[in-house]
Motif scaffolding. Structure first.
Motif, PDB file in Angstrom:
ATOM      1  N   LYS A 291       0.850  -1.190   0.000  1.00 30.26           N
ATOM      2  CA  LYS A 291       0.000   0.000   0.000  1.00 30.26           C
ATOM      3  C   LYS A 291       0.883   1.237   0.000  1.00 30.26           C
ATOM      4  O   LYS A 291       1.765   1.377   0.848  1.00 30.26           O
ATOM      5  CB  LYS A 291      -0.937   0.029   1.215  1.00 30.26           C
ATOM      6  CG  LYS A 291      -2.103  -0.937   1.125  1.00 30.26           C
ATOM      7  CD  LYS A 291      -3.039  -0.809   2.324  1.00 30.26           C
ATOM      8  CE  LYS A 291      -3.949   0.379   2.203  1.00 30.26           C
ATOM      9  NZ  LYS A 291      -4.982   0.415   3.278  1.00 30.26           N
TER      10      LYS A 291
ATOM     11  N   TRP B 191       1.876   5.596  -7.291  1.00 29.66           N
ATOM     12  CA  TRP B 191       0.783   4.871  -7.947  1.00 29.66           C
ATOM     13  C   TRP B 191       1.309   3.683  -8.729  1.00 29.66           C
ATOM     14  O   TRP B 191       0.777   2.572  -8.644  1.00 29.66           O
ATOM     15  CB  TRP B 191       0.044   5.856  -8.853  1.00 29.66           C
ATOM     16  CG  TRP B 191      -1.170   5.334  -9.548  1.00 29.66           C
ATOM     17  CD1 TRP B 191      -2.443   5.262  -9.066  1.00 29.66           C
ATOM     18  CD2 TRP B 191      -1.242   4.856 -10.903  1.00 29.66           C
ATOM     19  NE1 TRP B 191      -3.297   4.758 -10.024  1.00 29.66           N
ATOM     20  CE2 TRP B 191      -2.586   4.497 -11.154  1.00 29.66           C
ATOM     21  CE3 TRP B 191      -0.286   4.676 -11.914  1.00 29.66           C
ATOM     22  CZ2 TRP B 191      -3.001   3.991 -12.392  1.00 29.66           C
ATOM     23  CZ3 TRP B 191      -0.706   4.174 -13.141  1.00 29.66           C
ATOM     24  CH2 TRP B 191      -2.051   3.836 -13.362  1.00 29.66           C
TER      25      TRP B 191
ATOM     26  N   LYS C 174       0.609  -0.356  -8.216  1.00 31.21           N
ATOM     27  CA  LYS C 174       0.018  -1.134  -9.302  1.00 31.21           C
ATOM     28  C   LYS C 174       0.951  -2.254  -9.743  1.00 31.21           C
ATOM     29  O   LYS C 174       0.496  -3.357 -10.084  1.00 31.21           O
ATOM     30  CB  LYS C 174      -0.307  -0.219 -10.497  1.00 31.21           C
ATOM     31  CG  LYS C 174      -1.346   0.862 -10.200  1.00 31.21           C
ATOM     32  CD  LYS C 174      -2.665   0.262  -9.739  1.00 31.21           C
ATOM     33  CE  LYS C 174      -3.674   1.325  -9.358  1.00 31.21           C
ATOM     34  NZ  LYS C 174      -4.915   0.755  -8.789  1.00 31.21           N
TER      35      LYS C 174
ATOM     36  N   LYS D 178      -2.432  -1.450  -3.381  1.00 31.63           N
ATOM     37  CA  LYS D 178      -3.429  -0.386  -3.327  1.00 31.63           C
ATOM     38  C   LYS D 178      -2.758   0.979  -3.169  1.00 31.63           C
ATOM     39  O   LYS D 178      -1.706   1.101  -2.535  1.00 31.63           O
ATOM     40  CB  LYS D 178      -4.402  -0.627  -2.170  1.00 31.63           C
ATOM     41  CG  LYS D 178      -5.277  -1.858  -2.367  1.00 31.63           C
ATOM     42  CD  LYS D 178      -6.297  -1.996  -1.247  1.00 31.63           C
ATOM     43  CE  LYS D 178      -7.232  -3.173  -1.510  1.00 31.63           C
ATOM     44  NZ  LYS D 178      -8.263  -3.306  -0.453  1.00 31.63           N
TER      45      LYS D 178
ATOM     46  N   TRP E 122      -7.410   6.474  -7.211  1.00 31.10           N
ATOM     47  CA  TRP E 122      -7.022   5.971  -5.894  1.00 31.10           C
ATOM     48  C   TRP E 122      -7.983   4.862  -5.463  1.00 31.10           C
ATOM     49  O   TRP E 122      -9.163   4.856  -5.801  1.00 31.10           O
ATOM     50  CB  TRP E 122      -6.983   7.101  -4.865  1.00 31.10           C
ATOM     51  CG  TRP E 122      -8.181   8.009  -4.890  1.00 31.10           C
ATOM     52  CD1 TRP E 122      -9.315   7.911  -4.141  1.00 31.10           C
ATOM     53  CD2 TRP E 122      -8.369   9.180  -5.707  1.00 31.10           C
ATOM     54  NE1 TRP E 122     -10.197   8.920  -4.422  1.00 31.10           N
ATOM     55  CE2 TRP E 122      -9.656   9.717  -5.382  1.00 31.10           C
ATOM     56  CE3 TRP E 122      -7.593   9.811  -6.671  1.00 31.10           C
ATOM     57  CZ2 TRP E 122     -10.145  10.863  -5.994  1.00 31.10           C
ATOM     58  CZ3 TRP E 122      -8.099  10.950  -7.291  1.00 31.10           C
ATOM     59  CH2 TRP E 122      -9.350  11.462  -6.947  1.00 31.10           C
ATOM     60  N   ASP E 123      -7.441   3.905  -4.711  1.00 28.61           N
ATOM     61  CA  ASP E 123      -8.234   2.761  -4.232  1.00 28.61           C
ATOM     62  C   ASP E 123      -8.919   3.072  -2.910  1.00 28.61           C
ATOM     63  O   ASP E 123      -9.973   2.499  -2.603  1.00 28.61           O
ATOM     64  CB  ASP E 123      -7.336   1.527  -4.066  1.00 28.61           C
ATOM     65  CG  ASP E 123      -6.653   1.148  -5.372  1.00 28.61           C
ATOM     66  OD1 ASP E 123      -7.375   0.813  -6.320  1.00 28.61           O
ATOM     67  OD2 ASP E 123      -5.410   1.194  -5.439  1.00 28.61           O
ATOM     68  N   GLU E 124      -8.310   3.945  -2.129  1.00 29.89           N
ATOM     69  CA  GLU E 124      -8.887   4.343  -0.849  1.00 29.89           C
ATOM     70  C   GLU E 124      -8.727   5.842  -0.678  1.00 29.89           C
ATOM     71  O   GLU E 124      -7.737   6.424  -1.074  1.00 29.89           O
ATOM     72  CB  GLU E 124      -8.202   3.605   0.317  1.00 29.89           C
ATOM     73  CG  GLU E 124      -8.390   2.101   0.295  1.00 29.89           C
ATOM     74  CD  GLU E 124      -7.670   1.417   1.453  1.00 29.89           C
ATOM     75  OE1 GLU E 124      -7.240   2.114   2.398  1.00 29.89           O
ATOM     76  OE2 GLU E 124      -7.526   0.178   1.409  1.00 29.89           O
TER      77      GLU E 124
END
Length: 470
Positions: free
Chosen positions: A4, A27, A31, A36, A68-70
């Motif tokens: 993360k 990022w 990935k 995440k 963004w994932d979160e």
């Protein structure tokens, strides 16, 4: 372990190039590891933080495709959590209240600097017994006095600081708001951040944050501190070097793919490869190939990449981005061809979407006047016969396609026994108002039969007026 990463900008200004590259690296690493990516807004500087800056950051991230994932998480909404942990450190005597006035601290700093010493708090209140009074205070973290803090940085290898170099930093202000260095630690812990990718200006914060993490019993993330970006003159990148806000690049006509490709190569490499698709970036990106040395921003290289993407991306996709510039330049697209067809026609000639928009106006709107140089050279009495003949042939044309139009112009030249340019150049000026355009067959097809004939008549009237004036 799930990787993360996070990008944690302060909303005191727009998303600038350095921040965008940091976000991109963070990022890409997430990935590339199937992890995440977290977006966090570090807005504890309440006086300077603005909603406008928050919106600009979100807009810039979205435009670049850095989803963004979160999040986004906001530190100002987590104050209760910070205060609970600060109280925990106070209870465990790992932090203390400091009653020293700003005047005393400033005086101390001045004396230390005059003596050639690094300014730091002298610990006057470090071992005071708890007091009950109404005096204003800050809360300081009790930094260890012995030993050192060491970590292996993914970019800069092994880094070590002696604890004697670190003072007891403030973790809560006199107004009871927590400070940046403490909030960052708690957030990284709570959000389970495994890898912190950030600018090299944060290196000195890292040992302090590691010590706080240890005091809280929290895991230590891995760190990667990337070098700064310089202007082409070697100075720190600033507004005088041109666009430094991400959205300024959008406004200047760059595609997000071009900026992303440029930024990923600004301090990272994979052999001699220059052009990377997003999938290739994700597959190939590693932190250990990020350069330690600063990178210089080169506008010519960015323009070259932008030209590449304008020419090679799906014209319909480029048209989506071009539409904003058409509207910005007040080009009425009510009458005219599909914008994607215009992109196909003009892509080879355009450096930016601003160029592409401005050079496409004649496909949609009537030009106000002929380009003076082009008209003087090509709309002369000698061109009248060619324009009249080609107008007649176009009037009779029932198959308005590239091949037919090309043959029609060629036949006109053959009948007049002149070179193609003697017909083509007056015709080009007549239908576009200027001396440059894509191939004439494509240009005629996109403008359409009715409008093309009207414009040729306009050019013939122009020639007649010149004849009459002589």
């Amino acid at each position: 372990m799930t990787v993360k990463t996070r990008f944690a900008p302060s909303p005191t200004g727009f998303l600038h190039v350095g921040g965008a590259r940091t976000a991109l690296f963070s990022w890409l690493y997430a990935k590339s590891k199937g992890g995440k990516f977290v977006l966090r807004i570090e807005d504890t500087d309440i006086e300077r933080s603005t909603q406008e800056a928050v919106d600009a950051i979100l807009e810039g991230m979205t435009w670049m495709g850095l989803t963004w994932d979160e999040g986004p998480f906001y530190q100002t909404k987590r104050f209760d959590r910070y205060k609970d942990l600060i109280q925990k450190l106070l209870d465990e005597k790992k932090a203390y209240k400091c009653y020293c006035s700003k005047e005393r601290v400033n005086d101390l700093r001045e004396k230390q600097e005059a003596a050639g010493e690094a300014p730091r708090y002298d610990g006057k209140c470090r071992d005071l017994e708890p007091q009950e009074n109404d005096l204003p205070f800050v809360i300081r973290f009790k930094n260890p006095k012995e030993g050192s803090v060491a970590f292996d940085d993914h970019v800069r290898d092994h880094i070590e600081f002696s604890n004697t170099e670190l003072d007891d930093l403030i973790i809560q202000r006199t107004d009871s708001t927590p400070t940046y260095n403490f909030c960052v630690v708690v957030d990284d812990w709570d959000m389970q951040i495994t890898h912190v990718v950030r600018g090299e200006d944060h290196i000195n914060n890292t040992p302090r944050q590691i010590n706080i993490l240890k005091a809280l019993g929290a895991p230590i993330p891995e760190y990667a501190h990337v070098a700064m970006i310089l202007g082409d003159d070697g100075a720190k990148l600033s507004k005088r070097h041109g666009a430094v806000s991400v959205m300024q690049f959008r406004d200047d006509g760059y595609l997000p793919e071009a900026l992303k490709n440029y930024l990923v190569r600004l301090g990272w490499s994979h052999g001699d490869q220059e052009i990377f698709s997003e999938a290739e970036m994700i597959e190939l990106f590693t932190l250990d190939r990020v350069n330690k040395a600063p990178s210089a921003f080169n506008n010519d290289k960015l323009i070259w990449l932008n030209q590449h993407y304008i020419k090679t991306l799906d014209p319909a996709y480029v048209a989506e981005h071009l539409q904003w510039h058409m509207q910005t330049q007040n080009i009425d697209m009510t009458n005219g061809p599909a914008l994607s067809d215009v992109v196909t026609a003009l892509a080879e000639r355009a450096k930016t979407l601003v160029d592409l928009a401005s050079s496409s106006r004649y496909f949609f709107e009537e030009y106000k006047e002929f380009d003076a140089t082009a008209a003087k050279k090509h709309l002369r009495p000698v061109a009248k016969g060619a324009l009249q003949l080609v107008q007649q042939k176009l009037q009779d044309c029932n198959d308005w396609c590239d091949e037919t139009l090309h043959d029609l112009i060629q036949k006109t030249a053959d009948e007049l026994e002149v070179g193609m340019g003697k017909v083509g150049m007056p015709l080009r000026v007549a239908i576009t108002g200027a001396g440059q355009s894509p191939s004439l067959d494509v240009t005629l097809r996109l403008i359409g039969k009715e409008r093309s004939l009207v414009r040729i008549s306009r050019a013939l009237d122009f020639i007649a007026a010149r004849e009459a004036a002589q």
